[in-house]
Structure formats: structure tokens, C-alpha cells
Design a protein around this motif. Sequence first.
Motif, short mmCIF file in Angstrom:
data_model
loop_
_atom_site.label_atom_id
_atom_site.label_comp_id
_atom_site.label_asym_id
_atom_site.label_seq_id
_atom_site.Cartn_x
_atom_site.Cartn_y
_atom_site.Cartn_z
N GLU A 1 1.00 -1.43 0.09
CA GLU A 1 -0.09 0.18 0.00
C GLU A 1 0.81 1.23 0.00
O GLU A 1 1.83 1.22 0.40
CB GLU A 1 -1.02 -0.18 1.07
N ARG B 1 -3.78 0.19 -2.93
CA ARG B 1 -3.34 -0.90 -2.02
C ARG B 1 -3.60 -2.19 -3.18
O ARG B 1 -4.57 -2.15 -3.84
CB ARG B 1 -4.34 -1.12 -1.08
N SER C 1 -7.39 -5.14 -5.78
CA SER C 1 -6.82 -3.59 -5.80
C SER C 1 -7.93 -2.61 -5.39
O SER C 1 -9.05 -2.68 -5.65
CB SER C 1 -6.17 -3.30 -6.83
#
Length: 646
Positions: free
Chosen positions: A215, A225, A252
Motif C-alpha cells: 500500500e 493498495r 486492488s
Amino acid sequence: MKQEPKREGEQARSHPQDAGTLLHALVRIALPCVLGGGHALAVAQTPVTLEEVRVSASALPVTAAAASQHVTVLTRADLDALGQLSVAEALARQAGIVVDRSPRSGGYGSLYLRGADPSHVVVLVDHVRQNDPLSSRGSAVDLNTLSTGDVERIEIVRGNVSVVHAEALAGLIHIFTRRAAGTGYAGVAVGGDGLRAAQAGFAGAQLRGSISHREDGDKAGGFNRTQSANAAWEQPLDGGGSVTVSARVADSLNRAFPDDSGGAEFAVLRQLDSRRATSGQLSARAAINTAASGRVELQATTLSRDGDEVTSGVAPGVRDPFGLPAMTTQTDYRRHEVQALWLPPTNSDLQVTLGIQHQRETGKLASNIDFGFFALPADFELSRSVTSLMAEARYQWGSWTLQGGLRHERPDAGDAATHPMLSVQHALGDALGHWGVSVSRATKLPSFYALAHPLVGNPLLRTERATHRELYYASPQRSAWPSRVTLFSARYKDLIDFDAGPPPQLVNRARINADGVEWRTGHTWDNGWRLRLDGTVMRVRDPEGITELRHRPHAQWSAQLNVPWGPRRDFTVLAKHVGRRLDSSIPTGDQQLAAVNTVDISARMPVGAAIATLAVDNLANSRSAETIGTPTPSRRLRLALNWSLP
């Protein structure tokens, strides 16, 4: 209603000191701070030749050095030396590649290779194509959804690869997940701007697996992230063949100021976009060798991706007096693909492969556009099947090598197309290197978004077309300064473009010319110091002179020096230049982004059982912008620890 359509036509219409002295001075200043220095484990991002590895530039066995295309291979050691940079950041350090948004911005990371549109570059993960035709960017891939924590190597193929990979008009990025045999590994990384990363994995004789988490960003101005898990099983077969089954799941989350909003500096509406994507893939590959019939390679893959995007819109401004409305979008995409390649037995001078591929893809998009006083739905569902036949042959005649290929695609809807490729290479001798010339043609089917979007889609769109020509010279790999220089020229026609109307619609009309020269060279001294230089100078233009394109700098170059300093210790300095480039946003209109020069340094050394990487990105804190209103990442300190486990 222009936000998503604008992206589809971005290719054509959205506006679109002495390096040696600098490096020497930086090394003199920084070496005393490296806690004892380092030994060269690897040179980060160095284009390397792996004679035992077949690269993805051809269906025929070929190494990076022998391919007619310009191929760069980033190994696991190269990626470790970067200390947990993202895939987008690792690729952006390669000359000829521009990634417009970094993970720290939370934005969509589009890759421009040799000035081509991002949708003309195919991205593979373990042989599975990641390009998504539901994307409003014309099936481009968001590189900020990928992490290097679980990556074994990355192949970068510049130039047309569409004979073996559909839609690879401008090039190919192939990412292979971790697969080192007989060991386990683990790693962590921390750094400024919220960098947190971890990865772990194991690899045995037949079974391997890995997990990674990364992240980046502050969640207020931009956040990224990525998480992934991989598993694979491989069984060797008699005769040198094998069977491999692999699986991957990834997730994601990105938060960023909307595209064209002017970013943190100029955006009027301060609420960030949110983009979430979850994907899963499964592949089975088999290679069977027999003395009588040669080699047969079989592959079956499936990919699924679900996306969810929420945007608050963009306020009216200089470029658009109406702005962009708030919008929510959900996507559901599936692709199933089977392929068979046959390499019949031939003599040592001739290699041939014949293949067939069938692909079935389906996509659903549900969008709700909020104009404040009413909401307008914009939904569609589309499916497409494409069957392709391909053939490649390579003939060695003394010092000459002739290679040709054909791919014939026949979709269930639309016109059939044939992609030819021809290259000639000539070895000048052990001390003189070799040169080559190639020409190829390719097409790309319109994306689902362009064909079927109920507001701006156009079912009558034609395929996009491209013609590529290349001429290169490469010195011997064993020379003091192994080098390669490539002249390239590409002509794109019928590119999909946004016409404001009325009514607003996507149409075929754009023509783009891309011409340039790219180079790479390097040298290793007797004391182990290694220098790598590479760069690109190109001109990308609309031959009619109507538009100037975004994110196409005239010049890029990088210089990297790796200094060994004791057992398993090294120090690296990387200087990079990216030239001026155009961008556009609604509040500001067109603007030229200033050129940016950055210097990154890193040091590696053993710390107990681990290898530690201490790095400073953008050492001089150079200031420019990724996009209008989004500054380039500032100076950042990073620390990574990596363990190899028994």
C-alpha cells in the motif's frame, strides 16, 4: 457525459550537466554513508541476456539477445535491488516508457510505450492476458493494480508482437510470478508517504506459492493498495516436457482525484474517486516432446475481473463548460482461451511453428450517471469470439537469419484480419555484432466499451490498424561496451476517437505517426563497477497537425552506476530525465508539463540473515507534475528487508 468516452479517444484527441560528472560526485558523497558499502548482487533494471530463458517476443524459441525486437528482462535480483517499488515504478525507470500516474497518486497508471496508446500494449501475467475491453481507456491495463512483491521477472518487448499475441500492436509486458526452486522467501518494506509492503512464498520441486501486500499514499490525496496470492504445480515429463497448472487471485483499491480534474492543486470538487478491482485467473499449460512429431505446446486459460468505480465528477472549467457528472460503474468481465502450438522436427537451420487459438470473452457494464436532478442508467452487455491461426518460421543461412510470421484472426462479428511480419538479421562476425530490419502489420478490434456503450458507443467502428518498421544494430555481447541502437517508425490508422457531436460518439478517424531512436549501452570495469546508459528520442504527431498528444516526451534517458563494496554489498545511483510533455485538464485546459530530472540512490548489505535495501527516491527533490495538478513524487526514504529461507 464525456468523462469515460474521453478516455477511449485519448490516443488521438484528448490533447493528447554532464551525466558522468554528476554520477561521480554523487558516489563520492554517498559512499561513506552506506555503512560499509556493498557487493554487486545485481544491477537494477539492467537489460540482460538470459540464454537459457525463452522470451515472449516469438512463438519460436528465442532469447532476448537473438530477438529482432528490443527486449529488456528485469530479473528477481533487479527487482529486489529496487526495494519494493511497484510494477509501474519499475517500468517507468526504463527508457521509452512513460507511466502517467504513480501508485502514490492513487490514479490509473497508463503505460505509453514508444509513444503508442496504452491500449496497444498487451500485459500478461503468467501467460494470461490482463487487458480488459470494458475499460473506458480502450482495454488498457492499470499498472497500479500490480505489485513486484510476487514477481520473478518482467519481460519488456518493444515493437509489434501481434503474430503471437493479439492486440500487441506496440509491445508486450510479460510478468512472471515467483518460481525460484527449492527455497522459501519473505520480505517487508516501509517508507515515506505511507509505503507498507510484505511478501512471502515457498517453492519446491513441483509446488510453489506466494502472497504479497503493498500500500502507498496518504488516503487524503491519493492511495493505492494491492494484494495477491499465487499457486502453481509443475510436473516434468519424459523428453523434457512438462505440465503446469497455476492460479492467481488479486485485489486492488485506488483512491484519487478524478482524471482531468486538475488534481490536488486545481480540482474544485475535493472528493476522491474510488476504484476497486478483484480478479482471478487459472491456467493449464503442457509441453510434450517426441522425436517423431516434435514439440506440442497446449494452453488453456481463464480470467475473471469484477470492478467497482465511484466518481464525484468534475466541476465546469476552461476546457469543458459543463464539467463531468458524478457516476457509479460496475463491470464484470470473463475471458476463456485455448491455444495449441506445434513445432515439428526440422533441421538445425530451420524452425517452424504452427498454431491455433480460440478466445471467448463476455462483459457486462452497469453505470449510473447522476446529473443532480435525475439519474441516467447506461448499461450494456457484449460477448465476442475470435479464432486465430498463426505460423512462424525462422531460417538460418550462414550469417543470415530470415524470419516470417502470419496471424489470421476471424471474429464472430466483424471483419477478418491478417497480421504479417518479416525480419532479416545479419551477423557481421564475432567482433562486429549483428544488425536487423523488420516490418509488420497489425490490427486491434474495438473495445466493448467503444462498441456498445449506450451513450457514445458505435457498433460500426472498424478495427484500428498499425504498420511498424525497425532497423537495429547490436554490438557483440562480450564487447567492452555492449550496445544496441534501434530506429523505429510506426503508422497508426483508424484510431478510435471521441467526436463531441452532437450527438457525442466514438468514431474512427485518428492517424498517428511515431518515429524515433532508442539506445542502450553499458560497461563493466575490472573493479566490478557497472554503468548502464539508455534512452529514447522520438516524435509522435498527428500528420494532419490537428492535435498534440498527451504524455509523449520528445526525449528520455537514464544512467545507472552500480558500485560493489564488499561481500554481498553494493551501492547504486540512477539518474533519469523525462522531457516536456503535454497534458490537459478541465479547469486549466492544455498545459506543458515541465521536464523532470531525478536521482535515486540505494544501498544493499547483509543484516543478520536478511539483505537490507536502503533507498532514497528523488534525492534532489526535483519538482514537476505527473499530470496537471498532481506533483511528481517527492523525496522518499525506503527500507526493505528480504530473507531467503531454507
